[in-house]
Scaffold this active site. Structure first.
Site, PDB file in Angstrom:
ATOM      1  N   SER A 142       0.824  -1.199   0.000  1.00 31.21           N
ATOM      2  CA  SER A 142       0.000   0.000   0.000  1.00 31.21           C
ATOM      3  C   SER A 142       0.872   1.268   0.000  1.00 31.21           C
ATOM      4  O   SER A 142       1.666   1.467  -0.917  1.00 31.21           O
ATOM      5  CB  SER A 142      -0.952  -0.030   1.201  1.00 31.21           C
ATOM      6  N   ASP A 296      -9.992  -3.825  -5.110  1.00 33.23           N
ATOM      7  CA  ASP A 296      -9.103  -2.852  -4.477  1.00 33.23           C
ATOM      8  C   ASP A 296      -9.093  -1.591  -5.314  1.00 33.23           C
ATOM      9  O   ASP A 296      -8.866  -1.651  -6.528  1.00 33.23           O
ATOM     10  CB  ASP A 296      -7.691  -3.450  -4.375  1.00 33.23           C
ATOM     11  N   HIS A 326      -8.048  -4.982  -0.741  1.00 30.33           N
ATOM     12  CA  HIS A 326      -6.917  -4.226  -0.204  1.00 30.33           C
ATOM     13  C   HIS A 326      -6.659  -4.604   1.257  1.00 30.33           C
ATOM     14  O   HIS A 326      -7.576  -4.611   2.081  1.00 30.33           O
ATOM     15  CB  HIS A 326      -7.174  -2.726  -0.294  1.00 30.33           C
TER      16      HIS A 326
END
Length: 356
Positions: A142, A296, A326
């Site tokens: 991320s 995501d 995610h």
């Protein structure tokens, strides 16, 4: 739910919503794992945690510098301990987890500067750690994937340090120009990262607050000349058609607002948005591993970067979790929240490291 309770506690003046979010994400520190030795240290001013397999190595080890996710505002060395322990044990590598400064207390480029500084320090002292200079990788999930990509670009072509062997990007966020790409539309309300929350994190990192969130969502922060220049790279046209079957509606043109751009004008810097780096930099990047998840909002950032790397001759190993969302890899071994596909993704990361 976590954000709702955070706002409630903030209104009650018990704590800020950010403090509550950090507390909820901190979880319980797992502690040492069998077969792994770990120690805390500092690389200059940056705190790090080293994870070494207990078994002696017959030759210098592979090393992985890991930058944790958390939207640049949350998470820590502790939150990613399970992942670091697992990678070290299963791949036989030395893992260095980097505790960079968080926003909004420390705005961009603080996190990037800490990750770059820690990486440079490590590359200068590899012999001390028993690491093979030809097998050092950067890794992140991320926001950590954003930082890993930025560090990799900054070190590309460096002649005074060992060259990075690889970059490992796990559902990375790589641009802040277009929050209306297909994945942002399709997954806008899918946990664990909502579309509005992705912009909220970006703004906290860039300017230290979330003002002008709606303008950023619609794209009025991007000047016409910038949109034209980077449209060749940040474009839904570069997303394969199979990723649009769940629906995509081209957004209506929006009015450019100079006052908003003035607040976030550093968005064109590759150390903030690595997808915007010039081809001359991209061409020098090391072998790459990119993991994306179907559900995501950041999926298309990874797909666009994959295309850029491949178009510039950089070898890419791509792994897509069709049932992933995610943060799924981060839930590995996290009580009842662990998902088989998350472990599958983490095992692919380990296999890639072992093949370096």
């Amino acid at each position: 739910m976590r954000d709702t309770w955070g706002r409630i506690f903030e209104k009650m003046e018990l704590c800020s919503s950010l403090a509550f979010r950090r507390l909820m994400l901190s979880g319980r520190k797992p502690g040492p794992a069998p077969g792994v030795r770990q120690e805390d240290a500092r690389f200059g001013h940056v705190p790090v945690r080293l994870y070494r397999p207990s078994a002696p190595a017959a030759c210098p080890r592979t090393a992985v510098l890991l930058f944790h996710g958390g939207g640049w505002i949350c998470c820590s060395l502790d939150t990613h301990e399970r992942i670091c322990q697992y990678i070290a044990k299963e791949s036989g590598s030395l893992v260095v987890s980097v505790g960079y400064r968080l926003a909004p207390e420390h705005k961009y480029p603080a996190a990037y500067e800490d990750c770059l500084s820690a990486t440079q320090h490590f590359l200068q002292h590899l012999e001390r750690f028993g690491v093979d200079p030809a097998r050092v990788a950067v890794c992140g999930d991320s926001a950590g994937g954003n930082l890993a990509a930025a560090v990799s670009q900054s070190l590309a072509g460096s002649s005074d340090l060992p060259r990075l062997r690889a970059q490992i990007l796990i559902y990375p966020g790589l641009q802040a120009l277009d929050f209306n790409l297909p994945s942002y539309q399709q997954n806008r309300g899918v946990p664990l990262l909502f579309r509005e929350r992705a912009v909220f994190y970006s703004l906290q990192y860039v300017q230290g607050d979330a003002s002008n969130l709606e303008e950023i969502l619609e794209g009025s922060h991007v000047p016409p000349d910038m949109r034209l220049k980077y449209g060749k790279w940040v474009s839904p046209d570069n997303i394969p058609e199979e990723f649009k079957v769940r629906g995509y509606k081209p957004p209506k043109p929006c009015e450019f607002k100079p006052e908003v751009f003035e607040k976030v004008k550093r968005i064109s810097e590759p150390t903030l948005c690595p997808l915007l780096a010039e081809d001359t930099i991209i061409q020098q990047l090391p072998e790459s591993f990119i993991l994306t998840c179907e559900y995501d909002v950041l999926r298309d950032d990874g797909l666009l970067y994959k295309k850029r790397l491949e178009d510039n001759g950089v070898p890419v190993t791509w792994y897509h979790l069709e049932d992933g969302f995610h943060g799924i890899v981060n839930l590995f071994d996290y009580y009842a929240s662990s998902f088989p596909s998350g472990k599958r993704g983490l095992d692919r990361v380990v296999a890639f490291i072992k093949g370096l």
